[in-house]
Design a protein around this motif. Structure first.
Motif, PDB file in Angstrom:
ATOM      1  N   GLU A 163      53.007 -18.380 -22.297  1.00  0.00           N
ATOM      2  CA  GLU A 163      52.874 -18.422 -20.835  1.00  0.00           C
ATOM      3  C   GLU A 163      52.721 -17.041 -20.213  1.00  0.00           C
ATOM      4  O   GLU A 163      51.834 -16.809 -19.390  1.00  0.00           O
ATOM      5  N   SER A 164      53.577 -16.102 -20.574  1.00  0.00           N
ATOM      6  CA  SER A 164      53.549 -14.776 -19.940  1.00  0.00           C
ATOM      7  C   SER A 164      52.208 -14.087 -20.144  1.00  0.00           C
ATOM      8  O   SER A 164      51.601 -13.583 -19.189  1.00  0.00           O
ATOM      9  N   ASP A 165      51.709 -14.078 -21.381  1.00  0.00           N
ATOM     10  CA  ASP A 165      50.432 -13.412 -21.654  1.00  0.00           C
ATOM     11  C   ASP A 165      49.292 -14.111 -20.922  1.00  0.00           C
ATOM     12  O   ASP A 165      48.392 -13.452 -20.378  1.00  0.00           O
ATOM     13  N   TRP A 166      49.299 -15.432 -20.909  1.00  0.00           N
ATOM     14  CA  TRP A 166      48.221 -16.169 -20.250  1.00  0.00           C
ATOM     15  C   TRP A 166      48.196 -15.898 -18.748  1.00  0.00           C
ATOM     16  O   TRP A 166      47.129 -15.697 -18.168  1.00  0.00           O
ATOM     17  N   LEU A 167      49.362 -15.900 -18.114  1.00  0.00           N
ATOM     18  CA  LEU A 167      49.391 -15.700 -16.659  1.00  0.00           C
ATOM     19  C   LEU A 167      49.041 -14.264 -16.287  1.00  0.00           C
ATOM     20  O   LEU A 167      48.378 -14.027 -15.272  1.00  0.00           O
ATOM     21  N   ARG A 168      49.473 -13.299 -17.104  1.00  0.00           N
ATOM     22  CA  ARG A 168      49.069 -11.911 -16.839  1.00  0.00           C
ATOM     23  C   ARG A 168      47.556 -11.753 -17.008  1.00  0.00           C
ATOM     24  O   ARG A 168      46.904 -11.040 -16.239  1.00  0.00           O
ATOM     25  N   HIS A 169      46.998 -12.414 -17.998  1.00  0.00           N
ATOM     26  CA  HIS A 169      45.544 -12.380 -18.199  1.00  0.00           C
ATOM     27  C   HIS A 169      44.824 -13.005 -16.997  1.00  0.00           C
ATOM     28  O   HIS A 169      43.810 -12.461 -16.512  1.00  0.00           O
ATOM     29  N   LEU A 170      45.346 -14.119 -16.521  1.00  0.00           N
ATOM     30  CA  LEU A 170      44.756 -14.780 -15.358  1.00  0.00           C
ATOM     31  C   LEU A 170      44.796 -13.873 -14.133  1.00  0.00           C
ATOM     32  O   LEU A 170      43.811 -13.763 -13.392  1.00  0.00           O
ATOM     33  N   GLU A 171      45.898 -13.203 -13.930  1.00  0.00           N
ATOM     34  CA  GLU A 171      46.079 -12.337 -12.761  1.00  0.00           C
ATOM     35  C   GLU A 171      45.150 -11.122 -12.821  1.00  0.00           C
ATOM     36  O   GLU A 171      44.511 -10.760 -11.821  1.00  0.00           O
ATOM     37  N   HIS A 172      45.057 -10.478 -13.976  1.00  0.00           N
ATOM     38  CA  HIS A 172      44.346  -9.201 -14.060  1.00  0.00           C
ATOM     39  C   HIS A 172      42.863  -9.347 -14.400  1.00  0.00           C
ATOM     40  O   HIS A 172      42.058  -8.518 -13.965  1.00  0.00           O
ATOM     41  N   ARG A 173      42.505 -10.386 -15.152  1.00  0.00           N
ATOM     42  CA  ARG A 173      41.124 -10.511 -15.609  1.00  0.00           C
ATOM     43  C   ARG A 173      40.320 -11.559 -14.835  1.00  0.00           C
ATOM     44  O   ARG A 173      39.093 -11.539 -14.864  1.00  0.00           O
ATOM     45  N   HIS A 174      41.024 -12.495 -14.179  1.00  0.00           N
ATOM     46  CA  HIS A 174      40.306 -13.588 -13.508  1.00  0.00           C
ATOM     47  C   HIS A 174      40.842 -13.828 -12.087  1.00  0.00           C
ATOM     48  O   HIS A 174      41.226 -14.954 -11.750  1.00  0.00           O
ATOM     49  N   PRO A 175      40.867 -12.802 -11.244  1.00  0.00           N
ATOM     50  CA  PRO A 175      41.337 -13.010  -9.869  1.00  0.00           C
ATOM     51  C   PRO A 175      40.470 -14.005  -9.103  1.00  0.00           C
ATOM     52  O   PRO A 175      40.947 -14.651  -8.163  1.00  0.00           O
ATOM     53  N   ASP A 176      39.192 -14.148  -9.523  1.00  0.00           N
ATOM     54  CA  ASP A 176      38.313 -15.114  -8.856  1.00  0.00           C
ATOM     55  C   ASP A 176      38.800 -16.542  -9.083  1.00  0.00           C
ATOM     56  O   ASP A 176      38.725 -17.389  -8.186  1.00  0.00           O
ATOM     57  N   VAL A 177      39.338 -16.797 -10.272  1.00  0.00           N
ATOM     58  CA  VAL A 177      39.871 -18.135 -10.564  1.00  0.00           C
ATOM     59  C   VAL A 177      41.086 -18.417  -9.701  1.00  0.00           C
ATOM     60  O   VAL A 177      41.229 -19.508  -9.130  1.00  0.00           O
ATOM     61  N   VAL A 178      41.981 -17.430  -9.596  1.00  0.00           N
ATOM     62  CA  VAL A 178      43.160 -17.605  -8.747  1.00  0.00           C
ATOM     63  C   VAL A 178      42.727 -17.889  -7.312  1.00  0.00           C
ATOM     64  O   VAL A 178      43.283 -18.760  -6.629  1.00  0.00           O
ATOM     65  N   GLY A 179      41.694 -17.172  -6.832  1.00  0.00           N
ATOM     66  CA  GLY A 179      41.209 -17.394  -5.482  1.00  0.00           C
ATOM     67  C   GLY A 179      40.661 -18.793  -5.278  1.00  0.00           C
ATOM     68  O   GLY A 179      40.857 -19.400  -4.212  1.00  0.00           O
TER      69      GLY A 179
END
Length: 250
Positions: A163-179
């Motif tokens: 979980e931790s690695d995946w969420l950090r990856h999502l935050e730093h590498r895929h901010p467009d997905v979070v948006g």
């Protein structure tokens, strides 16, 4: 007159959430009930499946045996202004193990999580064991009292190690997905700063930081998932689906 009920999205059971917090090995403190205000940070702690807690401390530490609480803190994997996601308190009886018991305990721990600090046992370090009597979980889903039997019968979330690695990856590498996930938020929260907060087999959790405070939102999967391919399908569905109901939690 009819009543309207809002169906909360499914979540892991309280016992499963408690097992997940315990399995992440985040910070712990020991709170001896006979020493009010005392907070002892162990060199190493390990929560076993039955709820007992192994604690490694310096041999000359004055921590007394007896009624004790171990407090475990569940921290968000990304930097948030309020990083604590949950707390787990395990209350029980603390005992100092003799040399034979301590080495047997260290071998059990090493099989699950090898740690060089275990090599210091008998060389300035001592092992204690907390035998649990009760547990209390407090997180975004509520506060729950648990018996050790319920804790032992549950399993940690299948993604707790990644979980931790995946969420950090999502935050730093895929901010467009979070948006893109903002479309699922209540309208009044869409202008806030959206951060990935948590991930489990039932859904994705977001933290929305606004001027009025922090708000946690769960985006439910269409079904519980148990492996990365199933998880990938559900995450793509969340990003691409035009509408998903989101449950605001605070």
């Amino acid at each position: 007159m009819s009543a309207t009920f809002t169906r909360r999205p499914p979540t892991p059971s309280p016992a499963a959430r408690a097992r997940t917090i315990a399995a992440r090995h985040y910070p712990a403190v020991v709170l001896p009930t006979g020493l009010p205000g005392e907070r002892v940070r162990p060199e190493l702690h390990h929560v076993h499946a039955n709820g007992s807690v192994s604690i490694l401390l310096p041999e000359d530490h004055p921590l007394p045996s007896g009624a004790t609480v171990v407090e475990l803190t569940d921290l968000a994997p990304v930097e948030l202004r309020e990083p604590v996601r949950g707390l787990l308190w395990i209350t029980g009886w603390l005992d100092l193990l003799d040399e034979t018991e301590a080495r047997a305990e260290a071998l059990v721990i090493a099989e699950q999580r090898p740690d060089p600090r275990l090599l210091d046992l008998g060389h300035g370090m001592a092992m204690l064991r907390l035998t649990p009597a009760s547990l209390v979980l407090a997180d975004a889903e509520g506060t729950h009292s648990l018996l050790p039997q319920a804790f032992s019968a549950a399993e940690p979330d299948p993604f707790h190690r990644q979980e931790s690695d995946w969420l950090r990856h999502l935050e730093h590498r895929h901010p467009d997905v979070v948006g893109q996930l903002a479309r699922h938020l209540p309208a009044e929260l869409r202008g806030g700063l959206i951060r990935p907060l948590g991930l489990d087999q039932f859904g994705l959790r977001l933290r929305v930081e606004t001027d009025s405070g922090d708000h946690d939102v769960r985006l439910a999967f269409s079904r519980p998932v148990s492996d990365p391919p199933q998880l990938a399908v559900e995450l793509r569905r969340l990003v691409g689906c035009p509408f998903l109901a989101a449950q605001r939690q605070g």
